[in-house]
Design a protein around this motif. Structure first.
Motif, PDB file in Angstrom:
ATOM      1  N   ALA A 295      11.704  11.461   2.181  1.00 15.71           N
ATOM      2  CA  ALA A 295      11.623  10.087   2.852  1.00 15.71           C
ATOM      3  C   ALA A 295      12.115   8.954   1.681  1.00 15.71           C
ATOM      4  O   ALA A 295      11.943   9.191   0.734  1.00 15.71           O
ATOM      5  CB  ALA A 295      10.054  10.112   3.038  1.00 15.71           C
ATOM      6  N   THR A 296      12.447   7.912   2.606  1.00 13.95           N
ATOM      7  CA  THR A 296      12.768   6.735   1.901  1.00 13.95           C
ATOM      8  C   THR A 296      11.944   5.467   2.051  1.00 13.95           C
ATOM      9  O   THR A 296      11.535   5.443   3.342  1.00 13.95           O
ATOM     10  CB  THR A 296      14.196   6.475   1.918  1.00 13.95           C
ATOM     11  OG1 THR A 296      14.728   6.038   3.416  1.00 13.95           O
ATOM     12  CG2 THR A 296      15.224   7.504   1.435  1.00 13.95           C
ATOM     13  N   VAL A 297      11.674   4.554   1.023  1.00 17.95           N
ATOM     14  CA  VAL A 297      11.158   3.485   1.460  1.00 17.95           C
ATOM     15  C   VAL A 297      11.779   2.396   1.036  1.00 17.95           C
ATOM     16  O   VAL A 297      12.081   2.285  -0.302  1.00 17.95           O
ATOM     17  CB  VAL A 297       9.434   3.460   0.676  1.00 17.95           C
ATOM     18  CG1 VAL A 297       8.795   2.319   0.844  1.00 17.95           C
ATOM     19  CG2 VAL A 297       8.932   4.883   0.979  1.00 17.95           C
ATOM     20  N   ASP A 298      12.093   1.428   1.910  1.00 23.56           N
ATOM     21  CA  ASP A 298      13.124   0.389   1.606  1.00 23.56           C
ATOM     22  C   ASP A 298      12.313  -1.159   1.661  1.00 23.56           C
ATOM     23  O   ASP A 298      11.579  -1.122   2.600  1.00 23.56           O
ATOM     24  CB  ASP A 298      14.342   0.176   2.448  1.00 23.56           C
ATOM     25  CG  ASP A 298      15.144   1.496   2.787  1.00 23.56           C
ATOM     26  OD1 ASP A 298      15.211   2.081   1.502  1.00 23.56           O
ATOM     27  OD2 ASP A 298      16.042   1.638   3.633  1.00 23.56           O
TER      28      ASP A 298
ATOM     29  N   ASP B 247       8.430  -8.914   3.369  1.00 20.74           N
ATOM     30  CA  ASP B 247       7.190  -8.106   3.562  1.00 20.74           C
ATOM     31  C   ASP B 247       7.547  -7.167   4.544  1.00 20.74           C
ATOM     32  O   ASP B 247       6.605  -6.351   4.885  1.00 20.74           O
ATOM     33  CB  ASP B 247       6.049  -9.124   4.219  1.00 20.74           C
ATOM     34  CG  ASP B 247       4.981  -8.392   4.137  1.00 20.74           C
ATOM     35  OD1 ASP B 247       4.053  -7.927   3.126  1.00 20.74           O
ATOM     36  OD2 ASP B 247       4.024  -8.454   5.310  1.00 20.74           O
ATOM     37  N   LEU B 248       8.708  -6.784   4.953  1.00 24.73           N
ATOM     38  CA  LEU B 248       9.107  -5.843   6.157  1.00 24.73           C
ATOM     39  C   LEU B 248       9.357  -4.611   5.127  1.00 24.73           C
ATOM     40  O   LEU B 248      10.030  -4.558   4.203  1.00 24.73           O
ATOM     41  CB  LEU B 248      10.306  -6.195   6.857  1.00 24.73           C
ATOM     42  CG  LEU B 248      10.691  -5.162   7.832  1.00 24.73           C
ATOM     43  CD1 LEU B 248       9.586  -4.577   8.607  1.00 24.73           C
ATOM     44  CD2 LEU B 248      12.146  -5.494   8.380  1.00 24.73           C
ATOM     45  N   VAL B 249       8.742  -3.392   5.471  1.00 29.36           N
ATOM     46  CA  VAL B 249       8.978  -2.123   4.659  1.00 29.36           C
ATOM     47  C   VAL B 249       9.678  -1.277   5.975  1.00 29.36           C
ATOM     48  O   VAL B 249       9.114  -1.138   6.927  1.00 29.36           O
ATOM     49  CB  VAL B 249       7.794  -1.231   4.156  1.00 29.36           C
ATOM     50  CG1 VAL B 249       8.019   0.098   3.390  1.00 29.36           C
ATOM     51  CG2 VAL B 249       7.032  -2.371   3.192  1.00 29.36           C
ATOM     52  N   ILE B 250      10.951  -0.591   5.439  1.00 31.00           N
ATOM     53  CA  ILE B 250      11.337   0.471   6.393  1.00 31.00           C
ATOM     54  C   ILE B 250      11.046   1.989   5.798  1.00 31.00           C
ATOM     55  O   ILE B 250      11.860   2.054   4.635  1.00 31.00           O
ATOM     56  CB  ILE B 250      12.846   0.057   6.945  1.00 31.00           C
ATOM     57  CG1 ILE B 250      13.039  -1.219   7.443  1.00 31.00           C
ATOM     58  CG2 ILE B 250      13.319   1.268   7.407  1.00 31.00           C
ATOM     59  CD1 ILE B 250      14.465  -1.733   7.555  1.00 31.00           C
ATOM     60  N   ILE B 251      10.496   2.652   6.497  1.00 30.14           N
ATOM     61  CA  ILE B 251      10.249   3.975   5.957  1.00 30.14           C
ATOM     62  C   ILE B 251      11.403   5.042   6.918  1.00 30.14           C
ATOM     63  O   ILE B 251      10.996   5.014   8.060  1.00 30.14           O
ATOM     64  CB  ILE B 251       8.879   4.498   5.803  1.00 30.14           C
ATOM     65  CG1 ILE B 251       8.264   3.700   5.110  1.00 30.14           C
ATOM     66  CG2 ILE B 251       8.795   5.953   5.603  1.00 30.14           C
ATOM     67  CD1 ILE B 251       6.552   3.915   4.974  1.00 30.14           C
ATOM     68  N   GLU B 252      11.929   5.811   6.217  1.00 32.20           N
ATOM     69  CA  GLU B 252      12.715   6.806   7.074  1.00 32.20           C
ATOM     70  C   GLU B 252      12.461   8.254   6.413  1.00 32.20           C
ATOM     71  O   GLU B 252      12.674   8.583   5.228  1.00 32.20           O
ATOM     72  CB  GLU B 252      14.426   6.581   6.785  1.00 32.20           C
ATOM     73  CG  GLU B 252      15.217   7.625   7.598  1.00 32.20           C
ATOM     74  CD  GLU B 252      16.669   6.959   7.711  1.00 32.20           C
ATOM     75  OE1 GLU B 252      17.517   7.891   8.425  1.00 32.20           O
ATOM     76  OE2 GLU B 252      16.958   5.864   7.137  1.00 32.20           O
TER      77      GLU B 252
END
Length: 273
Positions: free
Chosen positions: A177-180, A199-204
């Motif tokens: 998983a990645t956390v951007d 403040d936005l986090v994108i998790i893939e």
């Protein structure tokens, strides 16, 4: 990055890149993307299993990424994706700020819906520069298979973006998983308009057919997968482009920028095969 989220990821056991690829490379990947605020991400990821590992490169578990995207003056590449055309392409350069490596990348999707990504190493000063010579020829050879090779001569840099990524290896062979975080975009088409989402986090998540532990943690926290593209959402936010594919994401996370136009079904690209 949010201090709490940073400490959660930094406290995980580290793993090197070669070992990460060896242990997660054979998966049949199902990718899911999630968008959430930093506080929610911290609360959810605080429940990661202890044997989750985080990628470390040159002693750092957070890697900076810088990307430049290329499109035509008419935004053909963008519209092919936004209008959900079966055949489409994306061209970008990507630089890994920790290692100093840079690549020219082409992502294509053919009539059977299979996505193929090809890349070639380039020098640091070529990243984000106009395509020239053998670089443009190489891109044309990859894009030609989609039927849109004739658009390559008009490609030019249109968007620069940067973010920080942490990559996790999930326990039990359940993928990665990645956390951007720290997302920032700057338009190269106009006067340098910027969109920042600190403040936005994108998790893939990238797993096999079975959803990963991170997917389950996110679902239990009330977070569901979303359609989001760093390129697509940023361009739609800055330039009010047709964006039905990302409408909900734009409305929720970029609402102060966005007046989303209705889908223009009569445009040439919408009529293309």
């Amino acid at each position: 990055m949010n201090a709490s989220l940073n400490s959660i990821l930094a406290d995980l056991d580290a793993i090197g890149l070669d070992d990460l690829n060896k242990r997660a490379a054979m998966l049949t990947r199902v990718d899911r993307k999630y968008a959430l605020d930093a506080a929610t991400a911290s609360a959810i990821l605080s429940h990661l299993p202890e044997d989750t590992k985080v990628l470390q490169i040159d002693g750092q578990v957070s890697q900076g990424y810088a990307s430049t995207y290329y499109d035509t003056p008419d935004m053909d590449s963008y519209l092919l994706t936004a209008l959900k055309r079966r055949r489409r392409f994306k061209v970008r350069t990507r630089s890994y700020l920790t290692s100093g490596a840079s690549f020219l990348e082409v992502k294509t999707r053919g009539p059977r819906g299979v996505t193929v990504k090809k890349r070639m190493p380039i020098s640091w000063d070529e990243a984000g520069a106009p395509l020239a010579g053998e670089r443009r020829t190489w891109v044309a050879g990859k894009v030609e298979k989609t039927g849109y090779g004739h658009l390559v001569p008009a490609l030019e840099p249109v968007l620069a973006g940067s973010y920080v990524r942490n990559t996790m290896l999930l326990p039990g062979g359940m993928g990665r998983a990645t956390v951007d975080t720290g997302l920032l975009w700057r338009s190269l088409r106009t006067d340098g308009t910027k969109v920042a989402r600190p403040d936005l986090v994108i998790i893939e998540t990238k797993s096999g057919a079975t959803p990963s532990i991170v997917d389950h943690l996110l679902w239990e926290g009330g977070v569901r997968p979303v359609k989001i593209s760093k390129y697509g959402t940023a361009m739609a936010a800055m330039h009010h482009l047709p964006a039905n594919k990302w409408h909900r994401t734009l409305d929720r996370y970029f609402h102060e920028y966005v007046e989303v136009p209705e889908l223009a079904h009569s445009t040439p690209l919408a009529m293309a095969a």
